[in-house]
Design an enzyme around this catalytic site. Structure first.
Site, mmCIF file in Angstrom:
data_model
loop_
_atom_site.group_PDB
_atom_site.id
_atom_site.type_symbol
_atom_site.label_atom_id
_atom_site.label_comp_id
_atom_site.label_asym_id
_atom_site.label_seq_id
_atom_site.Cartn_x
_atom_site.Cartn_y
_atom_site.Cartn_z
ATOM 1 N N ASP A 13 42.801 45.990 37.966
ATOM 2 C CA ASP A 13 42.759 44.714 37.248
ATOM 3 C C ASP A 13 43.021 43.515 38.152
ATOM 4 O OD1 ASP A 13 42.345 46.217 34.942
ATOM 5 O OD2 ASP A 13 44.502 46.429 34.619
ATOM 6 N N LYS A 16 38.256 42.411 40.124
ATOM 7 C CA LYS A 16 37.047 42.940 40.787
ATOM 8 C C LYS A 16 35.801 42.444 40.080
ATOM 9 C CE LYS A 16 38.656 47.106 40.106
ATOM 10 N NZ LYS A 16 40.054 46.815 39.714
ATOM 11 N N GLY A 40 37.894 48.143 32.989
ATOM 12 C CA GLY A 40 37.528 46.988 32.180
ATOM 13 C C GLY A 40 37.400 45.830 33.149
ATOM 14 N N HIS A 41 36.189 45.393 33.400
ATOM 15 C CA HIS A 41 35.948 44.347 34.394
ATOM 16 C C HIS A 41 35.475 43.089 33.659
ATOM 17 C CE1 HIS A 41 35.361 47.529 37.805
ATOM 18 N NE2 HIS A 41 36.527 47.613 37.196
ATOM 19 N N GLN A 224 39.223 50.827 39.331
ATOM 20 C CA GLN A 224 40.604 51.189 39.630
ATOM 21 C C GLN A 224 40.999 50.611 40.995
ATOM 22 O OE1 GLN A 224 38.441 53.983 38.268
ATOM 23 N NE2 GLN A 224 38.996 52.898 36.422
HETATM 24 P P1 GDP Z 1 39.239 44.058 37.174
HETATM 25 O O1 GDP Z 1 39.492 45.311 36.400
HETATM 26 O O2 GDP Z 1 39.720 44.141 38.581
HETATM 27 O O3 GDP Z 1 37.815 43.592 37.085
HETATM 28 O O4 GDP Z 1 40.129 42.933 36.472
HETATM 29 P P2 GDP Z 1 40.249 42.669 34.879
HETATM 30 O O5 GDP Z 1 39.040 41.970 34.413
HETATM 31 O O6 GDP Z 1 40.685 43.899 34.175
HETATM 32 O O7 GDP Z 1 41.522 41.713 34.851
HETATM 33 C C1 GDP Z 1 41.549 40.491 35.527
HETATM 34 C C2 GDP Z 1 41.834 39.401 34.500
HETATM 35 O O8 GDP Z 1 42.171 38.204 35.174
HETATM 36 C C3 GDP Z 1 40.633 39.048 33.641
HETATM 37 O O9 GDP Z 1 41.066 38.612 32.392
HETATM 38 C C4 GDP Z 1 39.972 37.907 34.419
HETATM 39 O O10 GDP Z 1 39.192 37.059 33.594
HETATM 40 C C5 GDP Z 1 41.187 37.206 34.943
HETATM 41 N N1 GDP Z 1 41.045 36.517 36.239
HETATM 42 C C6 GDP Z 1 40.357 36.902 37.341
HETATM 43 N N2 GDP Z 1 40.560 36.040 38.357
HETATM 44 C C7 GDP Z 1 41.409 35.104 37.888
HETATM 45 C C8 GDP Z 1 42.036 33.957 38.461
HETATM 46 O O11 GDP Z 1 41.877 33.650 39.636
HETATM 47 N N3 GDP Z 1 42.866 33.219 37.661
HETATM 48 C C9 GDP Z 1 43.099 33.561 36.356
HETATM 49 N N4 GDP Z 1 43.924 32.796 35.666
HETATM 50 N N5 GDP Z 1 42.525 34.636 35.788
HETATM 51 C C10 GDP Z 1 41.714 35.399 36.541
HETATM 52 P P1 IMO Z 2 40.019 48.631 36.470
HETATM 53 O O1 IMO Z 2 38.731 49.129 37.102
HETATM 54 C C1 IMO Z 2 44.226 49.475 35.654
HETATM 55 C C2 IMO Z 2 45.309 53.688 35.054
HETATM 56 C C3 IMO Z 2 45.801 54.098 33.682
HETATM 57 C C4 IMO Z 2 46.733 55.221 34.069
HETATM 58 C C5 IMO Z 2 45.988 55.898 35.225
HETATM 59 C C6 IMO Z 2 45.177 57.115 34.814
HETATM 60 O O2 IMO Z 2 39.802 47.780 35.268
HETATM 61 O O3 IMO Z 2 40.926 48.033 37.495
HETATM 62 P P2 IMO Z 2 42.880 57.381 33.495
HETATM 63 O O4 IMO Z 2 42.486 56.952 32.115
HETATM 64 O O5 IMO Z 2 42.052 56.841 34.577
HETATM 65 O O6 IMO Z 2 43.037 58.889 33.602
HETATM 66 O O7 IMO Z 2 44.374 56.791 33.687
HETATM 67 O O8 IMO Z 2 45.137 54.908 35.771
HETATM 68 N N1 IMO Z 2 43.991 52.999 35.074
HETATM 69 C C7 IMO Z 2 43.823 51.684 35.276
HETATM 70 N N2 IMO Z 2 44.730 50.701 35.427
HETATM 71 N N3 IMO Z 2 42.918 49.191 35.755
HETATM 72 C C8 IMO Z 2 41.992 50.179 35.639
HETATM 73 O O9 IMO Z 2 40.682 49.980 35.876
HETATM 74 C C9 IMO Z 2 42.437 51.483 35.338
HETATM 75 N N4 IMO Z 2 41.808 52.662 35.145
HETATM 76 C C10 IMO Z 2 42.775 53.576 34.983
HETATM 77 O O10 IMO Z 2 46.463 53.038 33.053
HETATM 78 O O11 IMO Z 2 47.929 54.690 34.601
HETATM 79 MG MG MG Z 3 40.357 45.933 34.614
#
Ligand code: GDP
Ligand code: IMO
Ligand code: MG
Length: 427
Positions: A13, A16, A40-41, A224
């Site tokens: 998270d 990416k 979840g991206h 991840q």
């Molecule tokens: P990912 O799994 O690495 O793609 O990240 P996620 O989308 O799960 O979580 C990142 C969260 O931070 C999302 O809600 C993005 O919209 C938000 N986000 C990403 N970059 C920034 C930033 O520079 N500032 C803020 N405030 N939010 C950001």
């Molecule tokens: P993105 O791509 C954050 C964590 C779960 C758990 C562990 C194993 O959005 O960064 P799983 O369901 O994969 O067997 O769970 O990995 N986990 C993540 N944490 N971001 C993710 O994906 C994750 N995908 C799995 O919370 O600790």
């Molecule tokens: Mg994510």
């Protein structure tokens, strides 16, 4: 030849999705190489926010060819649902989305087993998975009894594979108090999904290698992160796939010689969702502030993310196991108003102080912190380092110098344009 790898450098998270979406503006092809709908991206363009779980994060760029690599595990219903949801919002994926015929399928018994295991695990043994069936599906792959996307071309073959896989899982299911899944019901559920997925199947390794040979710009998107990686993460509190840059080769069928640049994404602080060690975790009002200002709630499960200070030994570790060429630091804007900022610079362990991450002894290691001045200015409008307050620039310099990896980008807001771009990553 220019394949750029984007990986998470912390516990997931990191942003990416945002960075891949941004880089895809200048790319021809974007391929996801690992994980499944546990990811979840988030993509934010203007006022529109879209969370993709299986589709590559470049999908909003209408000319980008999007590939789901063989390192992925694909839940057919999630995939079809995601395609339909995007189409309903006016984003067509027709003729530019390709699914590896070697990617493994998540079938209904996988989330069932994942959920039952988590529910019955004793305290301290729960992983805190996303319950999307990721672990059991990769177990079937390693156990050589998986069903692959290409098998959907022949449902009679799928029937035989299902019978074999279910026979192997029955003792586990019975032990967990689960009901035996019915092969007929699974086939009936799968058939309409297969009709949608079969036209997307391709030899995606060939497709990607040809694109590279033609000089196309290819982005390889990880899911991840390093500390959740099956081999390099905080085992056993990890996911079940190769989330590091090496996984980009295995998960797409591109050789290491084709990779031009590896970029690690890290927040200016740290978060983790699920169980497992997180030494710099904050249980106080600063942690709560990072969670509320940063919107730190899981994109897939909605779970509150654990929040903490930046961990430099962990980032150095991620730089090592990924061979990072560059960093993109995200969510710097979220840190506005927190002062002093603390950063973990080393660990005290029973055998002395170390600059390394004692990854398998985190339970007995204590983070050593240094404090740095924070800033009070809002950062979202900054488009160059000069427009950042001095303390924010110093913070970035500290990260760069301590990790020994230069910055390619700094993100100051969720939107695609809220980014300080320091380098053309394809140059
Ligand atoms: P990912 O799994 O690495 O793609 O990240 P996620 O989308 O799960 O979580 C990142 C969260 O931070 C999302 O809600 C993005 O919209 C938000 N986000 C990403 N970059 C920034 C930033 O520079 N500032 C803020 N405030 N939010 C950001
Ligand atoms: P993105 O791509 C954050 C964590 C779960 C758990 C562990 C194993 O959005 O960064 P799983 O369901 O994969 O067997 O769970 O990995 N986990 C993540 N944490 N971001 C993710 O994906 C994750 N995908 C799995 O919370 O600790
Ligand atoms: Mg994510």
């Amino acid at each position: 030849m220019s394949a750029i790898v984007i990986v998470g450098a912390q516990w997931g998270d990191e942003g990416k999705g945002k960075i891949v979406d941004l880089i895809t503006e200048d790319a021809d092809v974007v391929a996801r190489f690992a994980g499944g709908p546990n990811a979840g991206h988030t993509l934010v363009v203007g006022d529109t926010k879209i969370v993709v779980r299986l589709l590559p994060s470049g999908i909003l760029h209408p000319k980008a060819v999007c590939v789901m690599g063989q390192g992925m595990v694909i839940d057919p219903a999630v995939l079809v649902g995601e395609i339909d949801a995007l189409e309903a919002r006016g984003h067509s994926t027709a003729s530019r989305l390709f699914v590896s015929d070697r990617a493994h399928l998540i079938l209904p018994y996988h989330p069932l087993i994942d959920g039952l295991r988590e529910a019955s695990a004793e305290a301290g043994k729960k992983i805190g998975t996303t319950k999307r069936g990721i672990g059991p599906c990769y177990e079937d792959k390693a156990g050589r009894r998986g069903v692959r996307a290409g098998d959907l071309r022949d449902m009679r073959k799928v029937e035989g594979l299902l019978e074999g896989a279910l026979a192997a899982w029955m003792p586990v299911l019975t032990g967990l108090g689960g009901e035996a899944p019915n092969v007929r019901e699974i086939l009936a559920w799968l058939e309409p999904l297969a009709a949608r997925i079969v036209p997307l199947l391709a030899d995606t390794s060939k497709l990607l290698n040809e694109a590279l040979r033609e000089g196309k710009r290819v982005v390889l998107e990880g899911a991840q992160a390093a500390l959740l990686d099956l081999d390099h993460g905080t085992y056993p509190f990890v996911t079940s796939s190769s989330a590091v840059a090496g996984g980009a080769c295995v998960g797409t069928g591109i050789g290491p010689t084709r990779i031009r640049r590896v970029i690690g994404i890290a927040k200016g602080y740290a978060t983790r969702v699920g169980e497992g060690p997180f030494p710099t975790e904050l249980g106080d009002e600063i942690g709560e502030r990072l969670r509320s200002v940063g919107g730190e709630y899981g994109s897939v499960t909605g779970r509150p993310r654990r929040t903490g200070w930046l961990d430099l030994p962990a980032l150095r570790y991620a730089a090592r196991v990924n061979g990072l060429d560059a960093l993109a630091i995200t969510k710097l804007d979220v840190m506005t108003g927190i002062s002093p900022l603390r950063v973990c610079v080393a660990y005290d362990t029973p055998t002395g102080r170390t600059q390394d991450l004692p990854i398998d002894e985190l339970a007995t290691a204590t983070p050593v912190y240094e404090a740095f001045p924070g800033w009070t200015e809002a950062l979202a409008a900054a488009r160059s380092l000069d427009e950042l307050p001095g303390a924010a620039r110093d913070y970035l310099k500290l990260v760069e110098a301590s990790v020994g990896v230069p910055l390619d980008m700094v993100s100051v807001g969720p939107r695609r344009d809220e980014t300080i771009v320091l380098r053309d990553v394809f140059a």
